[in-house]
Structures are given as structure tokens and as C-alpha cells.
Design an enzyme around this catalytic site. Structure first.
Site, short mmCIF file in Angstrom:
data_model
loop_
_atom_site.label_atom_id
_atom_site.label_comp_id
_atom_site.label_asym_id
_atom_site.label_seq_id
_atom_site.Cartn_x
_atom_site.Cartn_y
_atom_site.Cartn_z
CG HIS A 104 -2.05 -0.94 1.11
ND1 HIS A 104 -1.86 -2.30 1.18
CD2 HIS A 104 -3.37 -0.76 0.93
CE1 HIS A 104 -3.02 -2.91 1.06
NE2 HIS A 104 -3.96 -2.00 0.89
CE1 TYR B 162 -4.47 1.41 -2.00
CE2 TYR B 162 -6.07 2.06 -0.36
CZ TYR B 162 -5.45 1.07 -1.10
OH TYR B 162 -5.82 -0.23 -0.92
#
Ligand code: ZN
Length: 460
Positions: free
Chosen positions: A93, A158
Site C-alpha cells: 500500500h 494511496y
């Protein structure tokens, strides 16, 4: 002795100039993805790219289009993830995304997956792992040395960067793990300071079932001072017991759209109706819905405007596979707003795979998609529609490898025709991934010796 030496020298120099189609061989895990964007920027004759390398650290390389000179990749920072040997999974991530400000300083955000409670209170969501970090190049347009800029919260993941025409910088991210708001932070001083996080998508416990509302947006530049957002909904359920095991399932549904006018601070839907932020599921369903996908799972929207300012969306949609943590590849689908309503294209001919969209005109639309056929032939190709998205044809293959599939980035910001997208090759049995920079002429080539980063790093 003279002859032997000469012959060896010739051999060496031939090997030195052997070209390969990858620029690095140390991509790690899912080294690039569409969500962390941009992962590449073309700026003043040079394409800059970043990706996740060994130990989940961010790596940066650059390619000068006129001199054909590659630099790097350099390790730009150290992630808090990827170092703990008791965790067997690669988190993925915290891969990097980048921005170049008006002074030429390169910014990278990376390393976060919700942060951890030891880092303090997360007022906007929950925790998972890592620490979101912001690093900057010490000198303008110089990728060789970096420093940490301690000016963003640790909870983000993100990261998505956007620079407006007036130089304002927006950093969008999820402020924690699944059960967190999505926020943006604005900087008007080249990223030296950022305003407080502003929530625009709300996580919220459902009262009809044991689950929490969660979201996956993707943000791009719209008209003038506007930003456009495509998103899908994740129902984050408290438990999914399958064969006696509690599994978290990537249940993502529907397609949504909204617009943020950064000058006025107003959010609205495609019809121009005002939206209150942070947007709730109820309001999203009422006002921002593009399409419902009941019975099918969605993954990773992308968006672009046609010259008339009408939005076109790509969203991958596929069968819901109950009991499977990972679902099969999903088909790229196309949606557009015709001025009064959203239209879903049917039977477009687009393949199963992730990628990005580029709208040239109301009629001419391109997708860049990674796909794999039934013989495990992996391919990155451009698919073109000349009828407004009704049907697509494969118009160019940018890269093809047997027994492989690819992780693909979003389109490079302001791309040079020769360098539009970054991909990492996944081949069974290989721990590290070859990294490719692809454009009109296929992959940008590099001297083999330079591209073999793992060998270079072993020596260092
Ligand atoms: Zn979840």
C-alpha cells in the site's frame, strides 16, 4: 598478452552495450499500481518514474529523451514497512507517487497503510501499518539525494498528487486503514506546509448490517480549477467466515462521480447539483451514482474529460467470488456522461485487466490495459474507440511477455509519446520484478549492465 587483453576488452565492451527492454530489475511486490499516481512525470525533456523496490522502499529513475541517458534508480527513502521478517506478506500500500513543484523540487509520498496507534490518535479513521511520509529532492530536478519533510500525518495511504495550473498542490489520500475518511491537504507554498486534512468521503458504520462504509476514489484534473473524482464503494464487513476462517473480502461495488471546484470549494455531481462533504453513502447513492454493479465486484476507476468537458470513466468489473479473498481479473468497462445522464457502453470488446483512460475527443478514446490471455501471454496494449466508446479495438501492443502478467501504473503526467506508462513484470518464481517504461515505440531501452540493479546493489 596484448592480443588476449584486446580480445577481452572487446568482449567486455560488447556486453556493456547490450541493451535490454527493462530499466531496472529490482521492482518488488506490486511495484506500481494505478491508484498511487502519478508514478511518473514528464518535465522539461525528462521522464521521472518511481516504484516500490526492495524492502518496500521507494525508488526513482529518470530518462532524458534527447541524450537517451538513464539515471538511477536511486533509493529515495526508507519505508517503515517491508522490514519486519515476522510479517510474511508484502503490504504494497505504501508504494510511491510523485509531484514536481513550480520550483522543480520533486516530492514523493510513500510508506503508509493507515499508520499505527503508537503514532498518536487518528481522528479520521482506523490504523493498520506503516507511516505515510513526504520526502523532497534536495536539489531541483535531482533524483540522487532526498530529505524527509515532516509535514503530513502518518496515517495516510494511496497517495495521489495533483498540481493545479496556479501551482497549488493537492495531496489526496485515505486517512487510515479501510474504516477511514478520504481527505485532501492543500499546499500553496511548494509543499513546505499543508493545510489541515479536509474529509471528502465519509466512513460510517451501517445500521442495517455489521459493516462500515468505505471508499476507493481516484482523482484527476478536470476543467480549469476543477478536479474530477471517480470512486467505488467498499462494504467493509465485520466478518466473513468462510470454511471456518474469518476473511476480509475486497467487496467493492458501483461507480460514482463528483467534481471539486478548488477555487470555490464547491463539490457537485455531473448534473451540477451541490454535494455536502464528507459525502455519505446515502448521498453518494442519491446524487453521485454512475452505475450499480450488483452481483459484480468493481476495482480501480480511472477518468478523463473529453474536450467538451464531459467525463468518461473506466472501471474494471467482474464476477463476485464468494469465498475467494482474491477475485479474478475484471473487465475494463466504459461509462460516459452525455449531458443529462450516465451511459454504460455494452459489448465494448475491452479485455480483462487494469489500466488508464485517455480521451482525445468525444469520439476517440484510448485505454492502456495490462491483460493476460489463456496461454499466460502477458500484454500491455492500447485499445482505441473511434465511436465514443461503443466499441474498442486493440491498436497497439506496447509490450508482450510469455508466462507473465503485469502491474501497471496510471498514465504518466504530461507524458512524452515515448514514455507513457510504467509496468512491472510478474513472472512466477521471481522475487523481484523487471520494470519497463513504455511508449509509442514500445519499451525505452537501457544498457543491460545499468538495468541490472540487483547486481549493482549487491556490490554496494
Ligand atoms: Zn475493508
Amino acid at each position: 598478452m596484448g592480443c588476449a587483453t584486446t580480445s577481452q576488452e572487446i568482449k567486455t565492451s560488447t556486453a556493456e552495450h547490450e541493451k535490454v527492454d527493462y530499466f531496472a530489475d529490482n521492482g518488488f511486490g506490486n511495484a506500481v499500481a494505478v491508484v498511487q499516481h502519478p508514478a511518473g512525470i514528464y518535465h522539461k525533456g525528462v521522464t521521472y518514474v518511481c516504484y516500490q523496490g526492495p524492502l518496500e522502499d521507494p525508488y526513482v529513475a529518470s530518462y532524458h529523451h534527447e541524450t537517451k541517458e538513464w539515471k538511477g534508480p536511486f533509493k529515495a527513502g526508507v519505508s517503515e514497512m517491508g522490514k519486519d521478517s515476522t510479517r510474511d506478506k508484502i503490504d504494497n500500500h505504501g508504494k510511491p507517487s510523485m509531484l514536481i513543484d513550480d520550483a522543480g523540487t520533486i516530492h514523493i509520498a510513500f510508506g503508509g497503510h493507515g499508520g499505527m496507534s503508537i503514532q498518536g490518535d487518528n481522528p479520521l479513521g482506523n490504523y493498520h501499518y506503516g507511516k505515510n511520509m513526504h520526502i523532497v529532492s534536495k536539489k531541483p530536478l535531482d533524483i540522487s539525494s532526498w530529505e524527509i519533510s515532516e509535514n503530513i500525518p502518518p496515517f495516510g495511504t494511496y497517495n495521489q498528487w495533483i498540481k493545479m495550473d496556479n501551482g497549488d498542490i493537492y495531496l489526496f489520500y485515505r486517512h487510515g486503514a479501510h474504516r477511514s475518511n478520504w481527505v485532501y491537504q492543500k499546499s500553496t507554498d511548494e509543499g513546505r506546509t499543508f493545510g489541515q486534512p479536509v474529509s471528502f468521503l465519509k466512513h460510517k458504520r451501517r445500521d442495517d448490517q455489521p459493516a462500515v462504509d468505505s471508499w476507493y476514489p481516484w482523482i484527476a484534473k478536470g476543467k480549469g480549477s476543477e478536479l474530477i473524482v471517480v470512486f467505488d464503494y467498499h462494504i467493509c464487513t465485520d466478518s466473513n467466515v468462510i470454511a471456518g476462517k474469518n476473511m476480509h473480502l475486497p467487496k467493492r461495488y458501483n461507480v460514482y462521480y463528483m467534481v471539486f471546484d478548488t477555487q470555490t470549494g464547491i463539490w457537485k455531481n455531473a448534473k451540477g447539483e451541490l454535494l455536502d462533504i464528507p459525502l455519505t453513502r446515502e448521498l453518494a447513492d442519491e446524487k453521485a451514482l454512475v452505475a450499480q454493479t450488483e452481483g459484480s465486484w468493481t476495482f480501480q476507476g480511472v477518468i478523463d474529460l473529453d474536450p467538451e468537458g464531459k467525463p468518461h470513466i473506466g472501471m474494471t468489473i467482474g464476477e463476485e467470488i464468494e469465498g475467494s479473498r482474491r477475485s479474478a481479473a475484471k473487465t475494463m468497462c466504459h461509462f460516459k456522461f452525455d449531458g443529462s445522464e450516465w451511459v454504460a457502453s455494452k459489448n465494448t470488446g475491452l479485455p480483462k485487466g487494469n489500466g488508464d483512460i485517455e480521451v482525445k475527443s468525444a469520439d476517440e478514446i484510448h485505454f492502456y490495459i495490462e491483460a493476460q490471455d489463456e496461454n499466460d501471454l502477458g500484454e500491455v496494449a492500447r485499445w482505441t474507440s473511434t465511436n465514443g466508446g461503443e466499441t474498442f479495438q486493440k491498436t497497439k501492443v506496447l509490450l508482450q511477455k510469455s508466462k507473465s502478467n503485469f502491474a501497471i501504473s496510471a498514465l504518466i503526467e504530461n507524458p512524452h509519446p515515448d514514455a507513457q506508462i510504467i509496468v512491472a513484470q510478474h513472472k512466477p518464481g521471481t522475487r523481484f520484478k523487471k520494470m519497463f517504461l513504455l511508449g509509442e515505440n514500445g519499451p525505452v531501452m537501457r544498457d543491460k549492465k545499468e538495468a541490472q540493479r540487483l547486481k549493482i546493489e549487491e556490490k554496494e
